[in-house]
Design a protein around this motif. Structure first.
Motif, short mmCIF file in Angstrom:
data_model
loop_
_atom_site.label_atom_id
_atom_site.label_comp_id
_atom_site.label_asym_id
_atom_site.label_seq_id
_atom_site.Cartn_x
_atom_site.Cartn_y
_atom_site.Cartn_z
N GLN A 250 52.54 9.48 16.84
CA GLN A 250 51.76 10.99 15.93
C GLN A 250 50.41 11.83 16.79
OE1 GLN A 250 50.57 8.29 12.95
NE2 GLN A 250 50.63 9.48 11.62
N HIS A 253 44.67 11.83 16.51
CA HIS A 253 44.11 10.86 16.40
C HIS A 253 42.33 10.46 16.02
CE1 HIS A 253 47.77 7.74 15.08
NE2 HIS A 253 47.81 8.08 15.98
N SER A 280 42.06 7.55 6.16
CA SER A 280 40.54 8.10 6.83
C SER A 280 39.62 7.61 6.77
CB SER A 280 41.17 9.07 7.88
OG SER A 280 41.10 9.77 7.46
N ALA A 337 45.80 1.86 13.35
CA ALA A 337 46.85 1.95 14.43
C ALA A 337 48.14 2.83 14.47
CB ALA A 337 47.74 1.02 12.49
N HIS A 354 46.58 3.79 0.26
CA HIS A 354 46.04 4.34 -1.08
C HIS A 354 46.58 5.66 -1.74
CE1 HIS A 354 45.88 6.88 2.79
NE2 HIS A 354 44.43 7.67 2.48
N ASN A 358 49.93 11.90 3.49
CA ASN A 358 50.24 11.23 5.06
C ASN A 358 50.97 10.44 4.73
OD1 ASN A 358 49.94 14.42 6.55
ND2 ASN A 358 48.14 13.94 6.06
N SER A 359 50.37 8.90 3.81
CA SER A 359 51.45 8.05 4.49
C SER A 359 52.21 8.30 3.60
CB SER A 359 49.95 7.04 3.75
OG SER A 359 48.77 7.19 4.58
N GLU A 362 55.52 9.78 5.40
CA GLU A 362 55.36 9.00 6.33
C GLU A 362 56.37 7.05 5.82
OE1 GLU A 362 51.40 7.50 8.38
OE2 GLU A 362 51.63 10.55 8.65
#
Ligand code: UDP
Length: 457
Positions: A250, A253, A280, A337, A354, A358-359, A362
């Motif tokens: 990615q 960051h 984040s 990470a 959470h 995006n998580s 992914e």
């Protein structure tokens, strides 16, 4: 052909900058020039994390403008930040575009703005530049914003303050999941004043911008959110973006990734590791932090845990007595990470998350089942997608005192890893997402349509 030059502008948060950078990678791959505009504060963070852009430098330039806050002010106060940006950034953006446009060959031909920066519409209109919006959240959440007038007309929310008037689940269309208004972003960001600022300066502006924009591109896919995309066909799913770009690395960051975790993952058995990361912004209190540590210990499984700064902004969490010694090399703890590479690693069994969008994308696009632990705002709705609609994960529940206990953690991890159904569902979904990206299929077709539009100038 005229030189096409796209100006991209994200909302200044990690979960917004990163996916817009991925989207602009699709533009530069197609030979389009991009100027990516961050706030000065975010620009410094990106430079501090050694940002590497893997495209010719003449196609991508990063620039910055001030966000209206003093350098020392707290940017975690989203209301204050949004208000400051709203007041200063339109003039600064206009100045920047005027500067760029001095050179006839470089003129900005289109703006692609995060929908949370709806004020960009006024700049685009004033300067006669075409505008497209980018949606880094689920399409369902943007659909709520686009339905604000209906929510006001139906007296679900107060039109002036955004406050909830009807505390009952709403359904924007018969094919969309039920949504709890208590989780609408502008009612749960902060105190009443903050929420009011978010409603006025962010969501009402976003609604106007969404109506006026020529296109809205979304980091999502038709396979994941058919209801939302059918309700608002103007929203074009072009994701999952990391898969669109066929990249495991990615870009964008805010912190340096600790890649030693990849070597550690190489040493773990296939499908054995719990990956624990809460994006984040999420913050735990000390008690919850300890309970999480003890829960991970009780699972007896290897775990990779991203621990971010605590409530003071420092790394001041205290681990339970003897925890680090007992865990030894079974647990790997790090502060940031390379998430996409981690989720793509065969040793990862599940993702305790959470449920930031995006998580979520992914995890799904890498075929990893979820343990859902939403913290605020749209994350609760993303959990509904994961647990109730796609059935690719299970939720962690709080006890009567508001804590997710070590017992709950152990039991849900066991439930997830001992039952293959979630893994099978997520692999099935991953396959569908991959299919959507193939030549001529939905996300691919939408992206090509959008690129063609950008090229029209
Ligand atoms: N992320 C990462 N390393 C970490 C934790 C998160 O690279 O240790 C990335 C993650 O891959 C995602 C983004 O940070 O792209 C977080 O966005 P998300 O929407 O999931 O959550 P937010 O931070 O906005 O709450």
């Amino acid at each position: 052909m005229k030189n096409m030059h796209i100006l991209a502008i994200p909302y200044p948060l990690q979960g917004h900058v990163m996916p817009l950078m991925e989207a602009t990678r699709c533009f530069t791959t197609n030979g389009l020039k991009v100027t990516f505009v961050n706030t000065e504060f975010i620009h410094k963070k990106l430079m501090g994390a050694s940002l590497e852009i893997d495209c010719p430098s003449d196609l991508m330039q990063l620039v910055s403008i001030p966000d209206g806050m003093e350098p020392c002010e707290d940017r975690n106060d989203h209301g204050k930040l949004t208000k400051a940006m709203f007041q200063l950034m339109p003039a600064k953006l206009e100045e920047l575009i005027n500067d760029i446009n001095q050179n006839d060959d470089e003129k900005i031909t289109c703006i692609v703005a995060d929908y949370c920066m709806g004020w960009v519409l006024r700049v685009a209109r004033k300067m006669g530049i075409r505008l497209a919006l980018f949606c880094p959240s689920s399409a369902a959440v943007l659909a709520v914003t686009m339905s604000l007038q209906k929510l006001m007309d139906d007296q679900v929310i107060n039109g002036r303050s955004g406050e909830i008037l009807k505390h009952q689940m709403v359904q924007l269309s018969p094919t969309m999941p039920l949504m709890d208004p208590a989780n609408f972003v502008w009612v749960c960001v902060g105190d009443a004043e903050t929420n009011q600022i978010m409603f006025d300066s962010l969501f009402l502006e976003a609604k106007d911008a969404a109506e006026a924009a020529d296109h809205i591109i979304c980091n999502s896919s038709m396979e994941l959110e058919p209801g939302a995309f059918t309700l608002f066909p103007k929203m074009l799913p072009i994701g999952p973006l990391l898969a669109t770009n066929k990249s495991t690395r990615q870009v964008g960051h805010f912190w340096k990734e600790d890649s030693t975790c990849l070597t550690w993952l190489d040493q773990q058995p296939v499908c054995s590791v719990i990956y624990v990361a809460f994006g984040s912004i999420t913050i735990f209190n000390q008690l919850q932090f300890e309970e999480l540590a003890l829960g991970l210990e009780d699972t007896k499984m290897p775990f990779l845990w991203v621990v971010r700064p605590g409530p003071s902004g420092n790394m001041d969490y205290v681990y339970p007595s003897g925890f680090l010694d007992r865990i030894g090399s079974r647990g790997k703890i790090l502060s940031w990470a390379p998430q996409q590479e981690v989720l793509n690693h065969p040793s990862v069994a599940c993702f305790m998350s959470h449920c930031g969008w995006n998580s979520t994308m992914e995890g799904v696009s890498n075929g990893v089942p979820f343990l859902c632990w939403p913290y605020f705002a749209d994350q609760f709705f993303n959990k509904t997608y994961i647990c109730d609609i796609w059935k690719t994960g299970v939720g962690l529940n709080k006890d009567g005192t508001g804590i997710v206990t070590r017992g709950e953690i152990k039991s849900k991890v066991e439930q997830l890893v001992n039952n293959n159904i979630h893994k099978a569902n997520v692999l099935n979904l991953k396959e569908k997402l991959t299919e959507g990206l193939r030549e001529g299929n939905s996300s691919n077709k939408n992206l090509n349509k959008f690129i063609d539009w950008l090229k029209e100038g």
